[in-house]
Scaffold this active site. Structure first.
Site, PDB file in Angstrom:
ATOM      1  N   ARG A 299      -8.115   2.235   3.385  1.00 23.91           N
ATOM      2  CA  ARG A 299      -7.614   1.938   2.088  1.00 23.91           C
ATOM      3  C   ARG A 299      -7.486   2.386   0.777  1.00 23.91           C
ATOM      4  O   ARG A 299      -6.418   2.609   0.489  1.00 23.91           O
ATOM      5  CB  ARG A 299      -8.229   0.250   2.038  1.00 23.91           C
TER       6      ARG A 299
ATOM      7  N   HIS B  97      -3.233  -6.975  -4.637  1.00 24.83           N
ATOM      8  CA  HIS B  97      -4.326  -7.638  -5.398  1.00 24.83           C
ATOM      9  C   HIS B  97      -3.446  -8.397  -6.313  1.00 24.83           C
ATOM     10  O   HIS B  97      -3.242  -8.018  -6.391  1.00 24.83           O
ATOM     11  CB  HIS B  97      -4.487  -6.134  -6.360  1.00 24.83           C
TER      12      HIS B  97
ATOM     13  N   HIS C  93     -12.381  -0.345   5.189  1.00 26.07           N
ATOM     14  CA  HIS C  93     -11.683   0.275   3.606  1.00 26.07           C
ATOM     15  C   HIS C  93     -12.067   1.144   2.601  1.00 26.07           C
ATOM     16  O   HIS C  93     -10.992   0.874   1.823  1.00 26.07           O
ATOM     17  CB  HIS C  93     -13.067  -1.060   2.951  1.00 26.07           C
TER      18      HIS C  93
ATOM     19  N   ARG D  84      -5.939  -3.640   4.553  1.00 26.93           N
ATOM     20  CA  ARG D  84      -7.706  -4.875   5.279  1.00 26.93           C
ATOM     21  C   ARG D  84      -6.980  -4.721   6.589  1.00 26.93           C
ATOM     22  O   ARG D  84      -7.136  -4.813   7.237  1.00 26.93           O
ATOM     23  CB  ARG D  84      -8.116  -5.650   4.328  1.00 26.93           C
TER      24      ARG D  84
ATOM     25  N   TYR E 121      -8.304   2.404  -9.100  1.00 28.51           N
ATOM     26  CA  TYR E 121      -7.532   3.936  -8.614  1.00 28.51           C
ATOM     27  C   TYR E 121      -7.489   4.811  -9.692  1.00 28.51           C
ATOM     28  O   TYR E 121      -7.333   6.209  -9.535  1.00 28.51           O
ATOM     29  CB  TYR E 121      -6.423   3.807  -7.657  1.00 28.51           C
TER      30      TYR E 121
ATOM     31  N   LYS F 221      -5.027 -12.345   1.763  1.00 27.24           N
ATOM     32  CA  LYS F 221      -6.054 -13.211   1.380  1.00 27.24           C
ATOM     33  C   LYS F 221      -5.871 -14.557   0.527  1.00 27.24           C
ATOM     34  O   LYS F 221      -4.713 -14.164  -0.214  1.00 27.24           O
ATOM     35  CB  LYS F 221      -7.179 -12.876  -0.268  1.00 27.24           C
TER      36      LYS F 221
END
Length: 318
Positions: free
Chosen positions: A267, A290, A264, A169, A299, A193
């Site tokens: 990414r 994730h 993004h 990210r 994806y 995150k």
């Protein structure tokens, strides 16, 4: 938080304001959410509590399922899309679960709050040839360019290479320090995150770009207060995410036929190409950081849609 939301928050009665602040402290301290995420959650629940007050409620025990449902319905009449409604419902459920867990309400009234599944639009991605062109595009430097201008060109090349090579990210990229790079194993130590740390590999071309930046680029921009930041802006401080977005948009829009993508988009492109190359979904989940495999599964839709498009254009009986 908008001025209107701030005004609604300030006007909440104390029996509603105090549980709200306690929940927000929980999100920061115990769930370790970013301030950006906390602000988004706060905006949703402030709106909910303001709606409760307008219905005659004054404390969290007045919050019931009809109030939750009417709040979501009101948002839909004002133009909230499926994704926004789903996010607002998730915020409300987090709040009501905290109230029940901390003994402020006898029941979790949000348990039965349903919300629409958001539509997942397929992200634009570069083809392999376009990605190669974006990464390898020459970045012309004037003959009379200053050392700082040359350094910026080396930095911009590294930004594009690392984003595509690693799929990190933009916030993770700008947060990298010099000692977060394992040159021997070509790994980045990334803080994602929720402050979850992971190791992300990158390839030989990105390693070459990194070496050029460290040898001839970063020293020209570094100042006494630069600190350990890997990527620097023209003033010697840690690079700003907005500058990274500008660099990526410039690089992708310069390639004929390529979609104009930001960080993004690179990414998404990296994840799609890794999956098309034979990686399993769990590996891609780990690469991207994730928390849920469901997030990564988009994806698979991207690759299937690309396969359908190729089939439709190439098969004689498509």
């Amino acid at each position: 938080m908008t001025s209107r939301t701030a005004a609604m928050r300030a006007a909440l009665p104390v029996p509603l304001a105090e549980p709200l602040e306690g929940w927000l402290d929980h999100l920061r301290a115990e769930r370790d959410l970013s301030e950006h995420t906390v602000r988004a959650y706060a905006g949703d629940v402030v709106s909910l509590l303001d709606h409760l007050v307008r219905r005659g409620g004054s404390r969290v025990t007045d919050l019931d399922l009809p109030a939750l449902r009417s709040w979501l319905a009101l948002g839909r009449t004002r133009g909230d899309g499926r994704s926004t409604t789903a996010r607002r419902a998730a915020s409300a459920r987090s709040f009501t679960a905290h109230l029940r867990r901390t003994g402020q309400t006898p029941d979790d009234v949000g348990l039965r709050l349903a919300s629409p599944r958001p539509h997942h639009t397929l992200p634009d991605v570069l083809t392999a040839d376009q990605a190669r062109a974006v990464a390898e595009a020459p970045r012309p430097v004037a003959e009379d360019a200053s050392p700082a201008e040359v350094a910026v060109g080396l930095r911009d090349a590294l930004v594009v290479d690392l984003l595509y090579a690693s799929g990190v990210r933009v916030g993770e990229l700008v947060g990298l320090d010099l000692d977060d790079v394992d040159h021997g194993r070509r790994l980045l130590r990334v803080l994602g995150k929720g402050r979850k740390e992971r190791s992300v590999p990158f390839g030989v071309p990105a390693e070459r770009a990194l070496r050029r930046w460290l040898d001839a680029g970063r020293p020209a921009l570094a100042r006494g207060d630069s600190g350990p930041a890997l990527l620097l802006g023209v003033r010697g401080r840690r690079i700003d995410p907005r500058e990274v977005r500008r660099v990526v948009h410039a690089a992708t829009s310069a390639v004929p036929g390529a979609p104009d993508l930001g960080p993004h988009g690179l990414r998404h492109t990296a994840a799609t190409h890794v999956l098309e190359g034979g990686a399993d979904l769990r590996s891609v989940q780990e690469l991207l950081g994730h928390a849920s495999l469901a997030t990564t599964q988009i994806y698979t839709h991207v690759t299937v849609e690309r396969l359908r498009a190729v089939h439709a254009s190439a098969h004689p009986r498509a």
